[in-house]
Design a protein around this motif. Structure first.
Motif, short mmCIF file in Angstrom:
data_model
loop_
_atom_site.label_atom_id
_atom_site.label_comp_id
_atom_site.label_asym_id
_atom_site.label_seq_id
_atom_site.Cartn_x
_atom_site.Cartn_y
_atom_site.Cartn_z
N ILE A 166 0.84 -1.21 0.00
CA ILE A 166 0.00 0.00 0.00
C ILE A 166 0.88 1.26 0.00
O ILE A 166 0.63 2.21 -0.74
CB ILE A 166 -0.97 0.00 1.21
CG1 ILE A 166 -2.07 -1.05 0.97
CG2 ILE A 166 -1.57 1.37 1.44
CD1 ILE A 166 -2.99 -1.27 2.14
N ARG A 196 2.42 1.65 -3.40
CA ARG A 196 1.44 2.10 -4.39
C ARG A 196 1.15 3.58 -4.22
O ARG A 196 0.96 4.30 -5.18
CB ARG A 196 0.15 1.29 -4.25
CG ARG A 196 -0.72 1.39 -5.51
CD ARG A 196 -2.08 0.80 -5.34
NE ARG A 196 -2.05 -0.54 -4.81
CZ ARG A 196 -3.14 -1.25 -4.60
NH1 ARG A 196 -4.32 -0.76 -4.87
NH2 ARG A 196 -3.07 -2.47 -4.09
N PHE A 197 1.15 4.01 -2.93
CA PHE A 197 0.92 5.44 -2.63
C PHE A 197 1.97 6.31 -3.30
O PHE A 197 1.69 7.42 -3.76
CB PHE A 197 0.94 5.62 -1.10
CG PHE A 197 0.70 7.04 -0.66
CD1 PHE A 197 1.75 7.83 -0.23
CD2 PHE A 197 -0.57 7.58 -0.68
CE1 PHE A 197 1.52 9.14 0.19
CE2 PHE A 197 -0.80 8.88 -0.28
CZ PHE A 197 0.25 9.65 0.17
N PHE A 218 -1.41 5.51 19.67
CA PHE A 218 -1.51 4.24 18.95
C PHE A 218 -1.18 3.06 19.86
O PHE A 218 -1.81 2.00 19.79
CB PHE A 218 -0.59 4.24 17.73
CG PHE A 218 -1.06 5.11 16.61
CD1 PHE A 218 -0.45 6.32 16.33
CD2 PHE A 218 -2.14 4.73 15.83
CE1 PHE A 218 -0.90 7.14 15.30
CE2 PHE A 218 -2.59 5.53 14.78
CZ PHE A 218 -1.97 6.74 14.52
N LEU A 232 1.16 -0.47 13.34
CA LEU A 232 0.87 0.97 13.19
C LEU A 232 1.52 1.78 14.31
O LEU A 232 2.13 2.83 14.07
CB LEU A 232 -0.65 1.14 13.25
CG LEU A 232 -1.26 2.45 12.76
CD1 LEU A 232 -0.90 2.68 11.31
CD2 LEU A 232 -2.77 2.39 12.91
N GLY A 274 -2.15 -5.50 13.43
CA GLY A 274 -2.24 -4.26 12.65
C GLY A 274 -2.02 -3.02 13.50
O GLY A 274 -1.24 -2.13 13.14
N THR A 275 -2.68 -2.98 14.67
CA THR A 275 -2.49 -1.80 15.55
C THR A 275 -1.07 -1.76 16.09
O THR A 275 -0.50 -0.68 16.25
CB THR A 275 -3.47 -1.81 16.75
OG1 THR A 275 -3.39 -3.07 17.41
CG2 THR A 275 -4.89 -1.55 16.31
N LEU A 298 -6.35 -7.54 13.80
CA LEU A 298 -6.54 -6.20 14.36
C LEU A 298 -5.40 -5.88 15.33
O LEU A 298 -4.82 -4.79 15.30
CB LEU A 298 -7.88 -6.15 15.09
CG LEU A 298 -8.25 -4.82 15.74
CD1 LEU A 298 -8.64 -3.81 14.69
CD2 LEU A 298 -9.39 -4.99 16.73
#
Lengths: 472, 114
Positions: free
Chosen positions: A267, A270-271, A444, A429, A425-426, A422
């Motif tokens: 991602i 791609r950004f 976070f 992040l 992922g967190t 989840l």
């Protein structure tokens, strides 16, 4: 078999390793037989069946020969200088792993170079485990000299079918050196290790420190285990909870974690407008770094190899086959470390993927015949099929090694595995925020801690169900 | 307007949700009258009733209370600590004369090496 030719070859190779472990056939005999059979395959190439049989037989014998060769330690190996009784020696070598620190002591692997006993220095080789009370700061790649008590790895049972000495010997460790408190460790040269590993270990230490600073004790140790593969600080109580609920695999870095890292990398690339094929190549290198960062344990090595094979397939426009990629990963691992076949982590890692990939579609199709095919129901069926397939695959191993059966694992994994995405992922992040936006990191990490607390509370609920698990 | 793919939208929503959840948790933790000592570790049990003897700090009386360790063995453990600085892990107790693998298996649930 037509779509996964490597599957048969990997099975033959693994069988050869297995048989060789329980027999005493010499290396020379195995090499001669394997070469003869291979020559036979060449001469019989006109006959399809016979040549295929000869190739499989040659691979089987090759597997046995590879194990026999790996078991043969050189005369200067440190294990040949290790007495049955502990004795005081000095050893010179290079630190070969990231030191693991507990409250009072530290341990690491050392690649031995020389041994000094009775004022005589002898050249030696091989890895050994060092335990010491740290006075000096030691890092991967440092060339050091230290004095301590050298002894063989003790033979005691971790469970009925799990012996500590066999477990360590499968990892290539035959000896331990305990450095007395007060003894100094001389650093002869700093940072002689490989750049990739040094960078990965530095990042790992910094990330662990960041996690500990921003989260409470048990939550920090859970996240360190789930994201970095650092399980040393994990409280035994939490580990037992996960074993009883059949969810202990969540602390093993594997496909889910690697999948999330790949997704985030793709991602981000791609950004920045990076073309698709270049993105896959860069993502592969990111996965390779993550593999080293997490300690290069068997499950993550397996997944990284499979990701490499699948990415290569995409680059050359070939369709990926999960069994073929899995077999290729198994062959590569066993070629260099045949004793891995007897490692529980290796066995669980491959068996779970085989059972999920092989059984899950069949179970899913069977269930879908009797339920209404709504999107929600189909997704739930897919989760249930994967969970039960994995449970069936792992069941013989949990019964044999740990003497436990956890029927609750089927239901627990349906809930825990998606929720784990989840949590991981967190966590990723939060760690990313820690490096890129430090002022936002505490927020976070607080969200991450909340997700971990919910995860453990869920597992506690599953374990408290009557009949959730029983020991045999 | 913003040409976002489904995955990108999902990631943005996820980041915002994490920030919101984290803000709520931090707000709750920083409420007036709440001291840092009270926050503690939500995942650690309140009481640890299982009696475990730390072989790095226990005196002879505490060591003797472990089933399988007598006076002589306890003295050897204390001597070992003085000479070597302590035990790195529970398994190192097998360096003590009189404690082999089978005895260690009987002792290991009663001891720790912190």
């Amino acid at each position: 078999m037509k779509e996964a030719p490597l599957g048969g070859l990997a099975a033959a190779f693994a069988t050869g390793i297995w048989i060789a472990n329980y027999t005493d056939i010499s290396f020379i005999a195995l090499v001669i037989c394997s070469s003869s059979v291979l020559a036979g395959a060449l001469f019989l190439s006109s006959s399809r069946k016979l040549s295929v049989v000869c190739i499989f037989l040659a691979v089987f014998l090759l597997g046995a020969a590879v194990l026999r060769n790996a078991q043969r330690l050189p005369p200067s190996h440190i294990s040949n200088f290790t007495q049955h009784r502990s004795e005081n020696v000095s050893i010179r070598g290079v630190v070969d792993s990231d030191p693991v620190e507990t409250k009072r002591s530290s341990s690491f692997m050392l690649m031995a170079e020389s041994l000094i006993r009775d004022n005589k220095e002898r050249k030696t080789c091989g890895r050994l485990l060092i335990k010491f009370f740290p006075k000096e700061k030691i890092s991967y790649g440092d060339r050091i000299c230290l004095e301590g008590n050298l002894y063989r790895v003790p033979r005691f049972r971790i469970s009925e079918n799990f012996n500590y000495r066999d477990y360590m010997e499968n990892k290539g460790i035959y000896s331990i050196l305990s450095v007395k408190k007060g003894s100094s460790v001389k650093i002869l040269e700093e940072a002689r290790g490989r750049l990739l590993r040094m960078s990965a270990y530095r990042l790992r230490r910094r990330t662990r420190r960041m996690i500990k600073e921003n989260m409470s004790g048990s939550s920090a140790s859970m996240i360190s285990a789930m994201v970095l593969g650092a399980r040393e600080d994990l409280p035994e109580r939490l580990r037992q909870l996960m074993v009883r609920s059949g969810t202990v695999h969540i602390i093993a870095i594997s496909g889910l974690h690697v999948g999330l890292v790949s997704l985030m990398a793709l991602i981000v690339l791609r950004f920045f407008g990076i073309p698709k094929k270049a993105s896959y190549i860069i993502t592969f290198f990111a996965l390779l770094f993550y593999c080293v960062l997490t300690g290069a344990r068997t499950p993550v090595v397996r997944v990284t190899m499979m990701a490499a094979i699948v990415s290569y397939g995409i680059l050359i426009n070939r369709k990926a086959n999960v069994f073929n990629s899995l077999a290729a990963a198994a062959l590569l691992i066993l070629l260099f470390r045949p004793s891995q076949l007897f490692d529980l982590s290796f066995q669980l890692s491959f068996v779970s993927v085989i059972s999920i990939a092989g059984l899950s579609p069949k179970i899913n199709n069977y269930i879908l015949k009797s339920v209404r095919q709504k999107p929600g129901a189909m997704r739930l069926c897919a989760l249930f099929s994967a969970s039960i397939a994995a449970w069936i695959g792992i069941l013989p191993f949990s019964m044999h090694y740990f003497k436990i059966i956890s029927p609750i694992a089927i239901l627990a994994n349906i809930v825990v595995v998606p929720y784990m995405a989840l949590v991981v992922g967190t966590a990723i992040l939060a760690v990313a925020a820690g490096y890129i936006m430090p002022p936002a990191a505490p927020l976070f990490f607080a969200a991450c801690e909340l997700s971990v607390v919910f995860l453990i509370k869920m597992i506690e609920v599953f374990v408290s169900v009557p009949g959730s698990h029983f020991y045999i | 307007m913003l040409d976002l793919t489904r995955e990108e939208k999902f990631v943005i929503i996820f980041v915002i949700a994490s920030l919101l959840a984290g803000s709520c948790v931090t707000y709750y933790k920083n409420r007036p009258g709440c001291h840092p000592e009270e926050q503690g570790d939500l995942l650690s049990p309140k009481d640890i009733s299982r009696k475990v003897v730390n072989i790095n700090t226990a005196d002879i009386n505490a060591l003797i209370s472990v089933k399988g360790i007598g006076v002589k063995t306890a003295e050897r453990i204390v001597d070992y600590r003085q000479v070597n600085g302590g035990f790195f892990s529970k398994e190192d107790i097998m360096n003590i004369r009189g404690i082999g693998p089978s005895k260690y298996e009987a002792l290991r649930d009663q001891i720790s090496a912190e």
